[in-house]
Design a protein around this motif. Structure first.
Motif, PDB file in Angstrom:
ATOM      1  N   LEU A   1      -8.693 -12.400  40.186  1.00 34.85           N
ATOM      2  CA  LEU A   1      -9.644 -11.346  40.577  1.00 34.85           C
ATOM      3  C   LEU A   1      -9.186 -10.651  41.856  1.00 34.85           C
ATOM      4  O   LEU A   1      -9.325  -9.428  41.992  1.00 34.85           O
ATOM      5  N   GLN A   2      -8.619 -11.412  42.780  1.00 28.95           N
ATOM      6  CA  GLN A   2      -8.129 -10.820  44.021  1.00 28.95           C
ATOM      7  C   GLN A   2      -6.927  -9.912  43.773  1.00 28.95           C
ATOM      8  O   GLN A   2      -6.806  -8.854  44.397  1.00 28.95           O
ATOM      9  N   VAL A   3      -6.049 -10.300  42.861  1.00 25.85           N
ATOM     10  CA  VAL A   3      -4.893  -9.453  42.530  1.00 25.85           C
ATOM     11  C   VAL A   3      -5.363  -8.169  41.855  1.00 25.85           C
ATOM     12  O   VAL A   3      -4.892  -7.073  42.177  1.00 25.85           O
ATOM     13  N   LEU A   4      -6.289  -8.289  40.916  1.00 24.29           N
ATOM     14  CA  LEU A   4      -6.841  -7.088  40.271  1.00 24.29           C
ATOM     15  C   LEU A   4      -7.445  -6.162  41.313  1.00 24.29           C
ATOM     16  O   LEU A   4      -7.238  -4.946  41.283  1.00 24.29           O
ATOM     17  N   TRP A   5      -8.205  -6.735  42.235  1.00 21.36           N
ATOM     18  CA  TRP A   5      -8.799  -5.945  43.307  1.00 21.36           C
ATOM     19  C   TRP A   5      -7.716  -5.228  44.118  1.00 21.36           C
ATOM     20  O   TRP A   5      -7.827  -4.031  44.402  1.00 21.36           O
ATOM     21  N   ALA A   6      -6.669  -5.957  44.495  1.00 21.67           N
ATOM     22  CA  ALA A   6      -5.605  -5.369  45.324  1.00 21.67           C
ATOM     23  C   ALA A   6      -4.906  -4.218  44.606  1.00 21.67           C
ATOM     24  O   ALA A   6      -4.644  -3.167  45.204  1.00 21.67           O
ATOM     25  N   VAL A   7      -4.620  -4.389  43.324  1.00 20.70           N
ATOM     26  CA  VAL A   7      -3.947  -3.336  42.553  1.00 20.70           C
ATOM     27  C   VAL A   7      -4.833  -2.100  42.461  1.00 20.70           C
ATOM     28  O   VAL A   7      -4.394  -0.975  42.717  1.00 20.70           O
ATOM     29  N   GLY A   8      -6.094  -2.296  42.089  1.00 21.42           N
ATOM     30  CA  GLY A   8      -7.012  -1.163  41.970  1.00 21.42           C
ATOM     31  C   GLY A   8      -7.289  -0.478  43.294  1.00 21.42           C
ATOM     32  O   GLY A   8      -7.396   0.752  43.363  1.00 21.42           O
ATOM     33  N   THR A   9      -7.379  -1.263  44.356  1.00 25.88           N
ATOM     34  CA  THR A   9      -7.612  -0.687  45.684  1.00 25.88           C
ATOM     35  C   THR A   9      -6.388   0.092  46.154  1.00 25.88           C
ATOM     36  O   THR A   9      -6.521   1.194  46.707  1.00 25.88           O
ATOM     37  N   ALA A  10      -5.208  -0.440  45.931  1.00 24.22           N
ATOM     38  CA  ALA A  10      -3.977   0.268  46.314  1.00 24.22           C
ATOM     39  C   ALA A  10      -3.877   1.605  45.575  1.00 24.22           C
ATOM     40  O   ALA A  10      -3.525   2.632  46.172  1.00 24.22           O
ATOM     41  N   ALA A  11      -4.183   1.610  44.282  1.00 22.78           N
ATOM     42  CA  ALA A  11      -4.138   2.854  43.513  1.00 22.78           C
ATOM     43  C   ALA A  11      -5.183   3.840  44.021  1.00 22.78           C
ATOM     44  O   ALA A  11      -4.909   5.048  44.120  1.00 22.78           O
ATOM     45  N   SER A  12      -6.362   3.348  44.370  1.00 23.13           N
ATOM     46  CA  SER A  12      -7.404   4.228  44.913  1.00 23.13           C
ATOM     47  C   SER A  12      -6.960   4.836  46.238  1.00 23.13           C
ATOM     48  O   SER A  12      -7.152   6.038  46.472  1.00 23.13           O
ATOM     49  N   LEU A  13      -6.376   4.019  47.094  1.00 25.47           N
ATOM     50  CA  LEU A  13      -5.866   4.531  48.383  1.00 25.47           C
ATOM     51  C   LEU A  13      -4.773   5.567  48.159  1.00 25.47           C
ATOM     52  O   LEU A  13      -4.734   6.595  48.863  1.00 25.47           O
TER      53      LEU A  13
END
Length: 171
Positions: free
Chosen positions: A34-46
């Motif tokens: 879940l943390q990796v999914l969060w990091a990937v999605g957050t990086a793409a959003s940024l």
């Protein structure tokens, strides 16, 4: 109103990130996923916030293929909703578990009519508000849970069976 979209994305992603650090998920690999999914999605959003003229949410709405990039953020949130719904029988978490993938996946694949998408989005907003608000009223001891099942799983199979027999759970 458009000017509030990027800050809302950042605050929401940051809040979910903090939650994923503090959440009690006893199976470590699931928490890390879940943390990796969060990091990937957050990086793409940024990335979208920094490179696009339109707010990230507007850009993704207009270019659904970008859901592949930001979607992991929603997958992470869906995982948290699943965990909370399963562990605490929270109706709003169960609603999010169904509504979020339908909204995001439906937009990506284009099979959800626009008016239904609007309703799903409004529903997700309400469910998220209820979900977040109810976490503040949940007793801390209830949020930690019971680790006894994991202690039992550490036992050899024959000791597990003996324990289940003594507790009358062998059938």
């Amino acid at each position: 109103m458009q000017g509030l979209l990027n800050p809302a994305v950042l605050v929401g992603a940051a809040g979910l990130g903090v939650s994923l650090q503090l959440i009690h998920i006893y199976v470590g690999v699931l928490k890390r996923a879940l943390q990796v999914l969060w990091a990937v999605g957050t990086a793409a959003s940024l990335y979208l916030i920094l490179t696009q003229d339109a707010p990230a949410a507007t850009f993704v709405f207009e270019h659904p293929v970008w859901i592949w990039a930001v979607g992991p953020l929603f997958a992470s949130l869906t995982g948290v909703a699943f965990k909370e719904g399963l562990c605490y029988n929270k109706w709003e978490a169960a609603g999010l578990f169904g509504a979020l993938p339908l909204l995001v996946g439906g937009h990506l694949l284009g099979f959800v009519p626009h008016n239904v998408e609007q309703g799903l989005l409004a529903s997700c907003c309400v469910l998220l508000a209820v979900f977040a608000g109810r976490k503040y009223t949940q007793a801390f001891k209830d949020d930690i849970g019971d680790k006894s099942i994991f202690e039992m799983q550490k036992l050899p199979p024959e000791q597990q069976q003996e324990l289940l027999r003594r507790l009358n759970f062998d059938d």
